[in-house]
Design a protein around this motif. Structure first.
Motif, PDB file in Angstrom:
ATOM      1  N   PRO A  38       5.924   2.855   2.117  1.00 56.68           N
ATOM      2  CA  PRO A  38       5.007   1.870   1.609  1.00 56.68           C
ATOM      3  C   PRO A  38       4.920   0.699   2.772  1.00 56.68           C
ATOM      4  CG  PRO A  38       6.569   2.585  -0.044  1.00 56.68           C
ATOM      5  CD  PRO A  38       7.081   3.100   1.195  1.00 56.68           C
ATOM      6  N   ILE A  39       3.757   0.110   2.854  1.00 49.43           N
ATOM      7  CA  ILE A  39       3.328  -0.830   3.855  1.00 49.43           C
ATOM      8  C   ILE A  39       3.296  -2.290   3.136  1.00 49.43           C
ATOM      9  CG2 ILE A  39       2.162  -1.649   5.690  1.00 49.43           C
ATOM     10  CD1 ILE A  39       1.457   1.239   6.148  1.00 49.43           C
ATOM     11  N   THR A  40       3.932  -3.221   3.096  1.00 48.25           N
ATOM     12  CA  THR A  40       3.855  -4.531   2.390  1.00 48.25           C
ATOM     13  C   THR A  40       3.591  -5.724   3.466  1.00 48.25           C
ATOM     14  OG1 THR A  40       5.582  -3.806   1.030  1.00 48.25           O
ATOM     15  CG2 THR A  40       5.420  -5.909   0.886  1.00 48.25           C
TER      16      THR A  40
ATOM     17  N   PHE B 293       0.818  -1.285   0.145  1.00 49.31           N
ATOM     18  CA  PHE B 293       0.069   0.017   0.060  1.00 49.31           C
ATOM     19  C   PHE B 293       1.001   1.225   0.057  1.00 49.31           C
ATOM     20  CE2 PHE B 293      -2.585   3.254   2.310  1.00 49.31           C
ATOM     21  CZ  PHE B 293      -3.506   3.350   1.370  1.00 49.31           C
ATOM     22  N   VAL B 294       0.834   2.065  -0.920  1.00 52.97           N
ATOM     23  CA  VAL B 294       1.620   3.334  -1.103  1.00 52.97           C
ATOM     24  C   VAL B 294       0.810   4.551  -1.071  1.00 52.97           C
ATOM     25  CG1 VAL B 294       3.364   1.885  -2.583  1.00 52.97           C
ATOM     26  CG2 VAL B 294       1.322   3.160  -3.626  1.00 52.97           C
ATOM     27  N   GLN B 295       1.355   5.589  -0.407  1.00 53.48           N
ATOM     28  CA  GLN B 295       0.968   6.917  -0.412  1.00 53.48           C
ATOM     29  C   GLN B 295       2.013   7.829  -0.241  1.00 53.48           C
ATOM     30  OE1 GLN B 295      -0.999   5.981   3.747  1.00 53.48           O
ATOM     31  NE2 GLN B 295      -2.613   7.346   2.542  1.00 53.48           N
ATOM     32  N   SER B 296       1.576   8.825  -0.736  1.00 52.59           N
ATOM     33  CA  SER B 296       2.681   9.892  -1.201  1.00 52.59           C
ATOM     34  C   SER B 296       3.331  10.008   0.243  1.00 52.59           C
ATOM     35  CB  SER B 296       2.257  11.251  -1.978  1.00 52.59           C
ATOM     36  OG  SER B 296       1.904  10.868  -3.168  1.00 52.59           O
ATOM     37  N   GLY B 297       4.381  10.478   0.511  1.00 52.18           N
ATOM     38  CA  GLY B 297       4.907  10.898   1.821  1.00 52.18           C
ATOM     39  C   GLY B 297       4.990  10.000   3.071  1.00 52.18           C
TER      40      GLY B 297
ATOM     41  N   PRO C 149       1.359  -9.371 -12.716  1.00 49.90           N
ATOM     42  CA  PRO C 149       1.933 -10.742 -12.665  1.00 49.90           C
ATOM     43  C   PRO C 149       3.394 -10.745 -12.462  1.00 49.90           C
ATOM     44  CG  PRO C 149       1.952 -10.017 -14.834  1.00 49.90           C
ATOM     45  CD  PRO C 149       1.198  -8.851 -14.250  1.00 49.90           C
ATOM     46  N   ASP C 150       3.993  -9.665 -12.239  1.00 54.49           N
ATOM     47  CA  ASP C 150       5.492  -9.656 -11.988  1.00 54.49           C
ATOM     48  C   ASP C 150       5.795  -9.245 -10.820  1.00 54.49           C
ATOM     49  OD1 ASP C 150       6.050 -10.180 -14.579  1.00 54.49           O
ATOM     50  OD2 ASP C 150       5.525  -8.356 -15.507  1.00 54.49           O
ATOM     51  N   HIS C 151       6.993  -8.762 -10.480  1.00 56.81           N
ATOM     52  CA  HIS C 151       7.599  -8.372  -9.015  1.00 56.81           C
ATOM     53  C   HIS C 151       6.819  -6.978  -8.755  1.00 56.81           C
ATOM     54  CE1 HIS C 151      10.422 -11.626  -8.745  1.00 56.81           C
ATOM     55  NE2 HIS C 151      11.130 -11.410  -9.872  1.00 56.81           N
ATOM     56  N   LEU C 152       6.865  -6.690  -7.513  1.00 50.78           N
ATOM     57  CA  LEU C 152       6.430  -5.437  -7.016  1.00 50.78           C
ATOM     58  C   LEU C 152       7.452  -4.344  -7.561  1.00 50.78           C
ATOM     59  CD1 LEU C 152       5.351  -6.063  -3.114  1.00 50.78           C
ATOM     60  CD2 LEU C 152       3.996  -5.309  -5.033  1.00 50.78           C
ATOM     61  N   PRO C 153       6.889  -3.274  -7.889  1.00 50.43           N
ATOM     62  CA  PRO C 153       7.744  -1.813  -8.197  1.00 50.43           C
ATOM     63  C   PRO C 153       8.468  -1.488  -7.085  1.00 50.43           C
ATOM     64  CG  PRO C 153       5.540  -1.384  -8.006  1.00 50.43           C
ATOM     65  CD  PRO C 153       5.372  -2.820  -7.870  1.00 50.43           C
ATOM     66  N   SER C 154       9.590  -0.804  -7.273  1.00 56.04           N
ATOM     67  CA  SER C 154      10.483  -0.422  -6.192  1.00 56.04           C
ATOM     68  C   SER C 154       9.464   0.982  -5.476  1.00 56.04           C
ATOM     69  CB  SER C 154      11.411   0.315  -6.466  1.00 56.04           C
ATOM     70  OG  SER C 154      11.293   1.630  -7.446  1.00 56.04           O
ATOM     71  N   ALA C 155       9.758   1.138  -4.432  1.00 53.05           N
ATOM     72  CA  ALA C 155       8.928   2.227  -3.670  1.00 53.05           C
ATOM     73  C   ALA C 155       8.839   3.664  -4.579  1.00 53.05           C
ATOM     74  CB  ALA C 155       9.646   2.826  -2.294  1.00 53.05           C
ATOM     75  N   LYS C 156      10.176   3.898  -5.254  1.00 51.72           N
ATOM     76  CA  LYS C 156       9.988   5.167  -6.048  1.00 51.72           C
ATOM     77  C   LYS C 156       8.966   5.048  -7.043  1.00 51.72           C
ATOM     78  CE  LYS C 156      13.203   8.228  -8.505  1.00 51.72           C
ATOM     79  NZ  LYS C 156      14.459   8.553  -8.853  1.00 51.72           N
ATOM     80  N   GLN C 157       9.092   3.799  -7.687  1.00 53.41           N
ATOM     81  CA  GLN C 157       8.148   3.454  -8.872  1.00 53.41           C
ATOM     82  C   GLN C 157       6.743   3.566  -8.525  1.00 53.41           C
ATOM     83  OE1 GLN C 157      10.000  -0.221 -10.198  1.00 53.41           O
ATOM     84  NE2 GLN C 157      10.813   0.639 -11.850  1.00 53.41           N
ATOM     85  N   ALA C 158       6.497   2.906  -7.509  1.00 50.27           N
ATOM     86  CA  ALA C 158       5.152   2.852  -6.986  1.00 50.27           C
ATOM     87  C   ALA C 158       4.642   4.210  -6.656  1.00 50.27           C
ATOM     88  CB  ALA C 158       4.921   1.954  -5.905  1.00 50.27           C
ATOM     89  N   LEU C 159       5.536   4.891  -6.021  1.00 56.67           N
ATOM     90  CA  LEU C 159       4.969   6.511  -5.622  1.00 56.67           C
ATOM     91  C   LEU C 159       4.824   7.434  -6.856  1.00 56.67           C
ATOM     92  CD1 LEU C 159       7.083   6.967  -2.306  1.00 56.67           C
ATOM     93  CD2 LEU C 159       4.428   6.579  -2.638  1.00 56.67           C
ATOM     94  N   THR C 160       5.634   7.099  -7.904  1.00 59.41           N
ATOM     95  CA  THR C 160       5.574   7.744  -9.165  1.00 59.41           C
ATOM     96  C   THR C 160       4.464   7.528  -9.690  1.00 59.41           C
ATOM     97  OG1 THR C 160       8.047   8.161  -9.437  1.00 59.41           O
ATOM     98  CG2 THR C 160       6.516   8.367 -11.095  1.00 59.41           C
ATOM     99  N   ALA C 161       3.905   6.236  -9.798  1.00 63.00           N
ATOM    100  CA  ALA C 161       2.570   5.890 -10.490  1.00 63.00           C
ATOM    101  C   ALA C 161       1.376   6.408  -9.808  1.00 63.00           C
ATOM    102  CB  ALA C 161       2.413   4.312 -10.345  1.00 63.00           C
TER     103      ALA C 161
END
Length: 219
Positions: A49-51, A42-46, A177-189
């Motif tokens: 991320p919690i996994t 679960f990602v949120q700006s600032g 289907p693939d690996h989780l994105p990095s924290a930076k990639q997830a927050l950018t998305a």
């Protein structure tokens, strides 16, 4: 009187549209689920991320009726069920039965603790809502971390309760289907539109009173 009726109808229509828009507006935050890693973040700006570890379907991926598979793509939270229910509370047809199960009770595999109901936003997962695809708790916690579900996303009771308290209606869920994105990639998305091909509304859908005979959910 006629003008009053027309004005009242217009006001009602505006309120209805506003309520509909609530589910179509993405809140701050997104859930990303990796089938390969069997993890949910679960990602949120600032916020860091919690996994959590999860279980997707043991029957593979897809959205076809009767296949008991986990759909991929962008979905959205449309219903949260079980607020304040105790850990291990057993749900049948989305209602607490009054029973409470301890983790890893032998021979039992119902939905427990919390239900986060998802609706597909793409053609590739358009049946998810009617198939009753949830993020939910399971008493079979020893199976978490490997594919073990009948289509839904399973979590430990404590984890799903924590996630339930953090997400809101309208939160976007992306199953990949693939690996989780990095924290930076997830927050950018988070600042990008989820998908140009999204189905932004399913207003003809109704919440099924009971599970469809071809549903993947274990109610």
């Amino acid at each position: 009187m006629l003008r009053f009726c027309v004005a009242a109808l217009a006001l009602f229509a505006c309120i209805s549209l506003a309520r509909s828009a609530e589910l179509l507006t993405e809140p701050a935050g997104r859930i990303i689920i990796s089938v390969r890693d069997q993890k949910l973040t679960f990602v949120q700006s600032g916020v860091k991320p919690i996994t959590y570890r999860v279980s997707t379907s043991k029957f593979g991926l897809g959205d076809d009726w009767g296949r008991m598979t986990t759909p991929l793509g962008f979905l959205q939270i449309v219903q949260k069920i079980g607020d304040n229910a105790p850990a291990g509370a057993v749900f049948h047809n989305r209602h607490w039965t009054g029973e409470i199960l301890q983790p890893n009770v032998p021979g039992r595999d119902p939905i427990v603790t919390r239900i986060i109901w998802l609706r597909g936003l793409e053609m590739a997962n358009a049946h998810a809502f009617s198939r009753c695809i949830y993020i939910h708790g399971t008493p079979q916690e020893k199976m978490i971390g490997r594919p073990a579900s009948y289509g839904c996303i399973r979590m430990r009771s404590n984890d799903v309760a924590a996630l339930f308290s953090r997400v809101t209606l309208g939160t976007i869920v992306q199953i990949v289907p693939d690996h989780l994105p990095s924290a930076k990639q997830a927050l950018t998305a988070l600042v990008r539109p989820p998908n140009d091909g999204m189905i932004l509304a399913h207003r003809s859908e109704k919440f099924p009173a009971t599970v469809h005979k071809n549903s993947t959910a274990r109610l």
